[in-house]
Design an enzyme around this catalytic site. Structure first.
Site, mmCIF file in Angstrom:
data_model
loop_
_atom_site.group_PDB
_atom_site.id
_atom_site.type_symbol
_atom_site.label_atom_id
_atom_site.label_comp_id
_atom_site.label_asym_id
_atom_site.label_seq_id
_atom_site.Cartn_x
_atom_site.Cartn_y
_atom_site.Cartn_z
ATOM 1 N N SER A 4 0.840 -1.200 0.000
ATOM 2 C CA SER A 4 0.000 0.000 0.000
ATOM 3 C C SER A 4 0.880 1.257 0.000
ATOM 4 O O SER A 4 1.633 1.469 -0.948
ATOM 5 C CB SER A 4 -0.950 -0.044 1.201
ATOM 6 O OG SER A 4 -1.969 0.915 1.078
ATOM 7 N N ASP A 43 -10.124 -4.072 -4.464
ATOM 8 C CA ASP A 43 -9.318 -2.990 -3.897
ATOM 9 C C ASP A 43 -9.504 -1.729 -4.740
ATOM 10 O O ASP A 43 -9.376 -1.791 -5.970
ATOM 11 C CB ASP A 43 -7.852 -3.428 -3.915
ATOM 12 C CG ASP A 43 -6.902 -2.419 -3.288
ATOM 13 O OD1 ASP A 43 -7.334 -1.324 -2.896
ATOM 14 O OD2 ASP A 43 -5.701 -2.743 -3.203
ATOM 15 N N HIS A 89 -8.117 -5.021 -0.203
ATOM 16 C CA HIS A 89 -6.902 -4.304 0.161
ATOM 17 C C HIS A 89 -6.464 -4.717 1.568
ATOM 18 O O HIS A 89 -7.289 -4.864 2.471
ATOM 19 C CB HIS A 89 -7.154 -2.793 0.118
ATOM 20 C CG HIS A 89 -5.919 -1.983 0.292
ATOM 21 N ND1 HIS A 89 -5.078 -1.680 -0.755
ATOM 22 C CD2 HIS A 89 -5.368 -1.411 1.392
ATOM 23 C CE1 HIS A 89 -4.075 -0.954 -0.312
ATOM 24 N NE2 HIS A 89 -4.216 -0.779 0.998
#
Length: 321
Positions: free
Chosen positions: A159, A258, A288
């Site tokens: 991320s 996501d 995610h």
């Protein structure tokens, strides 16, 4: 179709009233993120050695945590992965990603050095970038002390950490900080955020109902970025860099549910279109953040094993020797 285990997790969070991150002040969000790992993360595996260190950086010392894999001889010179944790540049720390770093060290047979870069809003863009690059250079300079091979150095993250890994690879290629050559042999980019403009279609199609929402992405963005013009800065949006040629090989992992899915795919396309070797794997049924959730999501363990295998392959390549 969303994986049944991911659906069960989302339903459980709703049932227990877990507050969305964007409804909390950053200190509260950090505490919740740290505390809830006990419910979703597998037990931390044993490794040969764990050491807390500090690297000098432009904004002060940067905490690091060094891991050596189980079975490694004390004097063995190992390849190394420098890892930047996820959390939207606002939450996350060495503890939230401790299990993942241990798993990657053992699975890849490498040292891992995790970077506790400065968080927003106390330290806004580009503080995290500055810390990530300074810490990576520190690791390379202290290779003998750390018993690592600086010619086999990879960067990685999930991320926001994937964003930082991509940015460090670009900065190292171009020597933008004047620190001299920093040969990076591999990029591990796990559902990276690479375009601060937030305009990809998956931000709409996956923007509600899958833990990371548009509201939470905006929360992270606005705490990290204080000038809208910075959205176009490649250090915030590596997808917008002037070019992606000459970069290290990469593994880009995305998740089907996501909001960041499409920009991760576009980054893989940018790398391959510029002639860089890249593999892109989308876990179509996942959300995610899934890779740290191996206690409740079986595919997280599959993803960790894939990352470890690709790291092993990269470290064994002739260019990494």
């Amino acid at each position: 179709m969303l994986h049944p285990q991911a659906r069960a997790l989302i339903d459980l969070m709703a049932e227990r009233g877990v507050p969305p991150t964007h409804t909390l002040a950053p200190p509260e969000a950090r505490a919740l993120y740290r505390d809830r790992r006990a419910y979703t993360q597998p037990a931390a595996p044993e490794v040969a050695e764990v050491r807390d260190l500090q690297a000098a950086g432009p904004h002060g010392d940067i905490p690091l945590r060094s891991y050596r894999p189980a079975g490694a001889a004390p004097d063995a010179v190992l390849p190394v992965l420098v890892y930047y944790h996820g959390g939207g540049w606002v939450i996350g720390d060495l503890d939230t990603h401790d299990t993942l770093c241990r798993e990657l060290a053992n699975g890849a047979g490498c040292a891992v050095v995790a970077v506790d870069y400065r968080l927003a809003p106390e330290h806004r863009f580009p503080a995290a970038v500055d810390d990530a690059l300074a810490a990576t250079r520190w690791v390379a300079r202290h290779a003998a002390e750390l018993r690592i091979d600086p010619a086999r150095l990879a960067v990685g993250g999930d991320s926001a950490g994937g964003n930082l890994a991509a940015v460090v690879a670009l900065a190292a290629r171009d020597d933008t900080d004047g620190g001299g050559p920093l040969p990076i042999v591999f990029q591990l980019l796990i559902y990276p955020g690479v375009d601060m403009r937030r305009g990809h279609a998956s931000h709409q199609t996956n923007g509600q109902g899958y833990v990371l929402t548009q509201d939470t992405i905006t929360y992270f963005h606005d705490h990290y970025i204080d000038d809208p013009a910075h959205d176009a800065d490649w250090r915030a949006s590596p997808l917008l860099a002037a070019g992606h040629a000459g970069l290290p090989p990469a593994l880009v992992i995305t998740a089907g549910y996501d909001p960041l899915r499409d920009e991760g795919l576009d980054y893989a396309r940018a790398l391959s279109g510029a002639g860089s070797r890249v593999a892109h794997v989308c876990f179509e049924r996942q959300i995610h953040g899934f890779i740290t959730m191996g206690r409740v999501l079986d595919e997280a363990n599959t993803a960790v094993a894939l990352c470890a295998a690709e790291l092993r392959r990269a470290f064994a390549a002739p260019a990494a020797r």
